[in-house]
Design a protein around this motif. Structure first.
Motif, PDB file in Angstrom:
ATOM      1  N   LEU A   7       0.829  -1.209   0.000  1.00  0.00           N
ATOM      2  CA  LEU A   7       0.000   0.000   0.000  1.00  0.00           C
ATOM      3  C   LEU A   7       0.863   1.258   0.000  1.00  0.00           C
ATOM      4  O   LEU A   7       0.563   2.233  -0.690  1.00  0.00           O
ATOM      5  CB  LEU A   7      -0.915   0.023   1.236  1.00  0.00           C
ATOM      6  N   LEU A  52       4.134  14.552   2.824  1.00  0.00           N
ATOM      7  CA  LEU A  52       4.887  13.604   3.635  1.00  0.00           C
ATOM      8  C   LEU A  52       4.055  12.345   3.778  1.00  0.00           C
ATOM      9  O   LEU A  52       2.940  12.386   4.285  1.00  0.00           O
ATOM     10  CB  LEU A  52       5.165  14.220   5.017  1.00  0.00           C
ATOM     11  N   ILE A  53       4.596  11.217   3.296  1.00  0.00           N
ATOM     12  CA  ILE A  53       3.875   9.947   3.368  1.00  0.00           C
ATOM     13  C   ILE A  53       4.616   9.057   4.345  1.00  0.00           C
ATOM     14  O   ILE A  53       5.752   8.668   4.100  1.00  0.00           O
ATOM     15  CB  ILE A  53       3.816   9.289   1.972  1.00  0.00           C
ATOM     16  N   CYS A  54       3.989   8.742   5.481  1.00  0.00           N
ATOM     17  CA  CYS A  54       4.633   7.907   6.487  1.00  0.00           C
ATOM     18  C   CYS A  54       4.022   6.530   6.469  1.00  0.00           C
ATOM     19  O   CYS A  54       2.804   6.393   6.362  1.00  0.00           O
ATOM     20  CB  CYS A  54       4.432   8.488   7.880  1.00  0.00           C
ATOM     21  N   ARG A  55       4.850   5.509   6.604  1.00  0.00           N
ATOM     22  CA  ARG A  55       4.310   4.160   6.733  1.00  0.00           C
ATOM     23  C   ARG A  55       4.114   3.851   8.213  1.00  0.00           C
ATOM     24  O   ARG A  55       3.144   3.222   8.598  1.00  0.00           O
ATOM     25  CB  ARG A  55       5.295   3.187   6.111  1.00  0.00           C
ATOM     26  N   ASN A  56       5.090   4.281   9.027  1.00  0.00           N
ATOM     27  CA  ASN A  56       4.977   4.154  10.483  1.00  0.00           C
ATOM     28  C   ASN A  56       5.884   5.224  11.077  1.00  0.00           C
ATOM     29  O   ASN A  56       6.274   6.155  10.371  1.00  0.00           O
ATOM     30  CB  ASN A  56       5.365   2.742  10.942  1.00  0.00           C
ATOM     31  N   GLU A  57       6.255   5.082  12.345  1.00  0.00           N
ATOM     32  CA  GLU A  57       7.036   6.145  12.982  1.00  0.00           C
ATOM     33  C   GLU A  57       8.414   6.279  12.358  1.00  0.00           C
ATOM     34  O   GLU A  57       8.992   7.363  12.338  1.00  0.00           O
ATOM     35  CB  GLU A  57       7.194   5.869  14.488  1.00  0.00           C
TER      36      GLU A  57
ATOM     37  N   LEU B  95      -1.509  11.038   6.552  1.00  0.00           N
ATOM     38  CA  LEU B  95      -0.271  10.321   6.243  1.00  0.00           C
ATOM     39  C   LEU B  95       0.933  11.024   6.833  1.00  0.00           C
ATOM     40  O   LEU B  95       1.940  10.387   7.128  1.00  0.00           O
ATOM     41  CB  LEU B  95      -0.089  10.189   4.736  1.00  0.00           C
ATOM     42  N   SER B  96       0.864  12.339   7.010  1.00  0.00           N
ATOM     43  CA  SER B  96       2.020  13.053   7.532  1.00  0.00           C
ATOM     44  C   SER B  96       2.127  12.945   9.046  1.00  0.00           C
ATOM     45  O   SER B  96       3.142  13.335   9.609  1.00  0.00           O
ATOM     46  CB  SER B  96       1.963  14.527   7.138  1.00  0.00           C
ATOM     47  N   THR B  97       1.116  12.402   9.722  1.00  0.00           N
ATOM     48  CA  THR B  97       1.191  12.323  11.180  1.00  0.00           C
ATOM     49  C   THR B  97       2.226  11.306  11.638  1.00  0.00           C
ATOM     50  O   THR B  97       2.883  11.501  12.650  1.00  0.00           O
ATOM     51  CB  THR B  97      -0.162  11.928  11.805  1.00  0.00           C
ATOM     52  N   GLY B  98       2.374  10.176  10.911  1.00  0.00           N
ATOM     53  CA  GLY B  98       3.369   9.180  11.293  1.00  0.00           C
ATOM     54  C   GLY B  98       2.872   8.150  12.275  1.00  0.00           C
ATOM     55  O   GLY B  98       3.570   7.203  12.601  1.00  0.00           O
ATOM     56  N   ASN B  99       1.641   8.292  12.730  1.00  0.00           N
ATOM     57  CA  ASN B  99       1.076   7.324  13.660  1.00  0.00           C
ATOM     58  C   ASN B  99       0.689   6.063  12.883  1.00  0.00           C
ATOM     59  O   ASN B  99       0.018   6.149  11.862  1.00  0.00           O
ATOM     60  CB  ASN B  99      -0.159   7.968  14.297  1.00  0.00           C
ATOM     61  N   ARG B 100       1.102   4.883  13.383  1.00  0.00           N
ATOM     62  CA  ARG B 100       0.977   3.649  12.584  1.00  0.00           C
ATOM     63  C   ARG B 100      -0.450   3.337  12.160  1.00  0.00           C
ATOM     64  O   ARG B 100      -0.727   3.039  10.997  1.00  0.00           O
ATOM     65  CB  ARG B 100       1.544   2.465  13.364  1.00  0.00           C
ATOM     66  N   CYS B 103      -1.803   5.901   9.646  1.00  0.00           N
ATOM     67  CA  CYS B 103      -1.198   5.746   8.329  1.00  0.00           C
ATOM     68  C   CYS B 103      -1.723   4.520   7.609  1.00  0.00           C
ATOM     69  O   CYS B 103      -1.966   4.572   6.399  1.00  0.00           O
ATOM     70  CB  CYS B 103       0.330   5.667   8.458  1.00  0.00           C
ATOM     71  N   ASP B 104      -1.926   3.409   8.355  1.00  0.00           N
ATOM     72  CA  ASP B 104      -2.484   2.207   7.724  1.00  0.00           C
ATOM     73  C   ASP B 104      -3.824   2.507   7.083  1.00  0.00           C
ATOM     74  O   ASP B 104      -4.077   2.192   5.924  1.00  0.00           O
ATOM     75  CB  ASP B 104      -2.692   1.108   8.781  1.00  0.00           C
ATOM     76  N   LEU B 107      -3.549   4.911   4.104  1.00  0.00           N
ATOM     77  CA  LEU B 107      -3.000   4.286   2.897  1.00  0.00           C
ATOM     78  C   LEU B 107      -4.076   3.476   2.182  1.00  0.00           C
ATOM     79  O   LEU B 107      -4.180   3.499   0.951  1.00  0.00           O
ATOM     80  CB  LEU B 107      -1.809   3.391   3.244  1.00  0.00           C
ATOM     81  N   LYS B 108      -4.909   2.765   2.982  1.00  0.00           N
ATOM     82  CA  LYS B 108      -5.996   1.974   2.360  1.00  0.00           C
ATOM     83  C   LYS B 108      -6.944   2.878   1.591  1.00  0.00           C
ATOM     84  O   LYS B 108      -7.306   2.614   0.438  1.00  0.00           O
ATOM     85  CB  LYS B 108      -6.796   1.252   3.450  1.00  0.00           C
TER      86      LYS B 108
END
Lengths: 150, 133
Positions: A7, A52-57, B95-100, B103-104, B107-108
């Motif tokens: 994703l 900014l595209i984050c996947r996780n921290e 998405l820019s927050t960075g919290n898992r 973001c999941d 992204l979906k």
């Protein structure tokens, strides 16, 4: 785990496809000069919103676009100190040979591991789809960690 | 003339904050009633505010509504096309927050929304420097 990677890469691919709309734009301040506007950031009307595209921290990707250039900065996750050092050395090796890659930036942006700078000249010489494929494959390779020996 | 407008706007900021808080409570009640689609519609309605505090307050409400969604396809099918652009802007903010977990979820939704709305939607969210969220 693998599905979030898929994703994440799809999101980056779609954003790059939309953002890579570059055209030639000579410098407004100095005559007969042509500079990548995303690096200088002199005129706000030439810049688009950075994304900014984050996947996780730990993993993130910053995409900044302007009228004639696009900058992509990546931060990859490192599991432990050893991997941190290995990745740093590997990316430094690549960055020092940036001329061979054409689209690589010699120094990564502050806070990131590696940066790409794509200008309108690259889009004219090279195919846009292949450029995007290259960057996404680079990230996949990093995430699957081909260069890890464990 | 510009000074008068500015003082009017700062008065309005307080009003807008109260309106956003009311909207937040409404969104929470809709989520508790499992009416996720109405919740997201309420969250996305209205012009994005100018003030930073209002933007943060508005984002909290939208975030609650986004995290509550389980069926992304169904939500997008029933959402009006006029809300796609503003939804895309909020997704990028998520998405820019960075919290898992955020973001999941974002992204979906991003993947499905791009399939539905196309690349123009992404480009409009990038190019609109005036009405940011």
């Amino acid at each position: 785990m693998a599905s979030t990677l898929r994703l994440y890469l799809t999101c980056i691919r779609n954003t790059l496809e939309a953002a890579m709309c570059l055209q030639n734009f000579p410098c407004q301040e100095v005559e007969r000069h042509n500079k990548p506007e995303v690096e200088l950031k002199t005129s706000p009307e030439l810049l688009l919103n950075p994304v900014l595209i984050c996947r996780n921290e730990a993993e993130k990707c910053l995409i900044e676009t302007s009228i004639n250039s696009l900058r992509i900065s990546l931060k990859v996750k490192q599991a432990d100190e050893l991997e941190n050092i290995l990745a740093k050395k590997f990316l430094r090796f690549l960055s020092m040979r940036a001329e061979a890659f054409q689209v690589l930036r010699r120094k990564p942006v502050q806070g990131y591991d590696i940066s790409f700078l794509i200008t309108n000249y690259h889009c004219e010489e090279l195919q846009k789809q292949k450029l995007i494929d290259f960057i996404v494959q680079f990230m996949e390779m990093h995430s699957l960690k081909y260069f890890r020996r464990t | 003339m510009a000074e008068v407008k500015k003082s009017v706007e700062s008065d309005n900021a307080e009003d807008i904050l109260t309106k956003i808080e009311n909207k937040s409570l409404k969104i929470e009640s809709l989520i508790k009633q499992y009416k996720f689609i109405e919740a997201i519609k309420t969250a996305l309605e209205g012009y994005p505010p100018r003030d930073e505090r209002c933007k943060s307050a508005n984002w909290i409400g939208v975030h609650k509504a986004l995290m509550a969604i389980k069926d992304v396809e169904g939500m997008l099918r029933s959402l009006d096309p006029q809300y796609y652009d503003i939804l895309m802007k909020y997704i990028y903010r998520g998405l820019s927050t960075g919290n898992r977990t955020t973001c999941d979820q974002c992204l979906k939704i991003h993947e499905k929304l791009t399939e539905k709305a196309g690349f123009g939607c992404i480009l409009r969210s990038l190019a609109d420097t005036v009405n940011t969220v």
